[in-house]
Scaffold this motif. Structure first.
Motif, mmCIF file in Angstrom:
data_model
loop_
_atom_site.group_PDB
_atom_site.id
_atom_site.type_symbol
_atom_site.label_atom_id
_atom_site.label_comp_id
_atom_site.label_asym_id
_atom_site.label_seq_id
_atom_site.Cartn_x
_atom_site.Cartn_y
_atom_site.Cartn_z
ATOM 1 N N THR A 49 46.941 -42.425 8.146
ATOM 2 C CA THR A 49 46.650 -41.071 8.676
ATOM 3 C C THR A 49 45.965 -39.896 7.644
ATOM 4 O O THR A 49 46.529 -39.641 6.613
ATOM 5 C CB THR A 49 48.081 -40.435 9.422
ATOM 6 N N GLY A 50 44.847 -39.506 8.061
ATOM 7 C CA GLY A 50 44.320 -38.434 7.124
ATOM 8 C C GLY A 50 43.639 -38.784 5.729
ATOM 9 O O GLY A 50 43.032 -38.227 5.099
ATOM 10 N N GLU A 51 43.868 -40.142 5.637
ATOM 11 C CA GLU A 51 43.204 -40.641 4.219
ATOM 12 C C GLU A 51 42.152 -41.958 4.424
ATOM 13 O O GLU A 51 41.021 -41.597 4.047
ATOM 14 C CB GLU A 51 44.172 -41.057 3.275
ATOM 15 N N VAL A 52 42.566 -42.998 5.063
ATOM 16 C CA VAL A 52 41.682 -44.131 5.036
ATOM 17 C C VAL A 52 41.574 -44.512 6.392
ATOM 18 O O VAL A 52 42.681 -44.871 6.970
ATOM 19 C CB VAL A 52 42.139 -45.084 4.028
ATOM 20 N N VAL A 53 40.562 -45.116 6.920
ATOM 21 C CA VAL A 53 40.208 -45.715 8.211
ATOM 22 C C VAL A 53 39.607 -47.212 7.706
ATOM 23 O O VAL A 53 38.364 -47.248 7.008
ATOM 24 C CB VAL A 53 39.369 -45.163 9.131
ATOM 25 N N THR A 54 40.216 -48.264 8.233
ATOM 26 C CA THR A 54 39.777 -49.556 7.840
ATOM 27 C C THR A 54 39.221 -50.302 9.305
ATOM 28 O O THR A 54 40.038 -50.286 10.232
ATOM 29 C CB THR A 54 40.636 -50.735 7.020
ATOM 30 N N LEU A 73 40.379 -43.374 -5.473
ATOM 31 C CA LEU A 73 40.148 -44.831 -5.835
ATOM 32 C C LEU A 73 41.469 -45.633 -5.587
ATOM 33 O O LEU A 73 41.562 -46.477 -4.977
ATOM 34 C CB LEU A 73 39.389 -45.128 -6.762
ATOM 35 N N PRO A 74 42.539 -45.185 -6.229
ATOM 36 C CA PRO A 74 43.868 -46.050 -6.320
ATOM 37 C C PRO A 74 44.439 -46.058 -4.984
ATOM 38 O O PRO A 74 44.870 -47.042 -4.477
ATOM 39 C CB PRO A 74 44.636 -45.101 -7.303
ATOM 40 N N THR A 75 44.335 -44.872 -4.149
ATOM 41 C CA THR A 75 44.845 -44.946 -2.669
ATOM 42 C C THR A 75 43.784 -46.062 -1.770
ATOM 43 O O THR A 75 44.426 -46.723 -1.129
ATOM 44 C CB THR A 75 44.764 -43.656 -2.174
ATOM 45 N N LEU A 76 42.472 -45.884 -2.017
ATOM 46 C CA LEU A 76 41.545 -46.788 -1.243
ATOM 47 C C LEU A 76 42.022 -48.167 -1.725
ATOM 48 O O LEU A 76 42.002 -48.882 -0.707
ATOM 49 C CB LEU A 76 40.173 -46.299 -1.487
ATOM 50 N N ARG A 77 42.154 -48.466 -2.916
ATOM 51 C CA ARG A 77 42.324 -49.739 -3.429
ATOM 52 C C ARG A 77 43.477 -50.368 -2.743
ATOM 53 O O ARG A 77 43.473 -51.547 -2.201
ATOM 54 C CB ARG A 77 42.359 -49.738 -5.055
ATOM 55 N N HIS A 78 44.603 -49.500 -3.045
ATOM 56 C CA HIS A 78 45.949 -49.873 -2.467
ATOM 57 C C HIS A 78 45.825 -50.231 -1.106
ATOM 58 O O HIS A 78 46.304 -51.317 -0.699
ATOM 59 C CB HIS A 78 46.903 -48.894 -2.690
ATOM 60 N N PHE A 79 45.467 -49.378 -0.277
ATOM 61 C CA PHE A 79 45.279 -49.489 1.088
ATOM 62 C C PHE A 79 44.446 -50.911 1.754
ATOM 63 O O PHE A 79 44.848 -51.666 2.548
ATOM 64 C CB PHE A 79 44.900 -48.567 2.043
#
Length: 176
Positions: A49-54, A73-79
């Motif tokens: 929510t509010g950060e990444v959509v895959t 980038l760390p949040t995107l990579r983690h998700f």
């Protein structure tokens, strides 16, 4: 394209233009939606929510992603690695486990447990004792006479107080 997993998986920025019709699940944190999953045919949308959509394409083994303003980038990579990739591999027939894996070169130990059970802390403790951490969160298991276990990545996610209590300040860290 990610190498080292079978079959090959492609991850890139973008959106498929699919209208998702079936809500699969919503994960709540103190009454607020934290993550959700929707489905349309062979597509799954997984949202932090509010950060990444895959957008997970189970037919063509690809993941498309979109990010919100200011997502690092760390949040995107983690998700992508801890959430989207395991779901895609699971739909492709791989046995995917939420767990850690450590090895001393002779034996491999799999650590399974719910979120917050201490898998990462235990992996870090074994790292301090000279073991190799294969993964602290996501494992792929291939059946056979001797099962083959692969970690999604060899990093460990720890809270700052855990790093301090395990005297791991000399290890290279990055925010998550």
């Amino acid at each position: 394209t990610i190498t080292g997993v079978s079959p090959s998986v492609t991850i890139s920025a973008g959106a498929p233009g699919v209208k998702y019709e079936e809500e699969v699940h919503v994960w709540m944190n103190e009454g607020v939606p934290e993550m959700s999953c929707d489905r349309h045919d062979h597509w799954y949308r997984l949202v932090l929510t509010g950060e990444v959509v895959t957008h997970i394409d189970t037919r063509n083994l690809r993941i498309l992603y979109e990010t919100g303003d200011g997502v690092d980038l760390p949040t995107l990579r983690h998700f992508l690695i801890d959430q989207a990739l395991p779901r895609l591999l699971g739909h492709g027939g791989s046995l995917v486990l939420h767990g850690g894996c450590i090895s001393n070169g002779t034996v491999c130990v799999v650590l399974l447990g719910e979120t917050g059970a201490g898998k990462s802390t235990l992996c870090a403790s074994f790292l301090n004792a000279g073991w190799t951490v294969m993964s602290d969160d996501c494992l792929l298991v291939e059946a056979g006479e001797v099962p083959l276990v692969r970690g999604a990545y060899s990093g460990i996610r720890l809270y700052p107080e855990t790093i301090s209590s395990l005297a791991m300040q000399d290890y290279e860290t990055s925010p998550m």
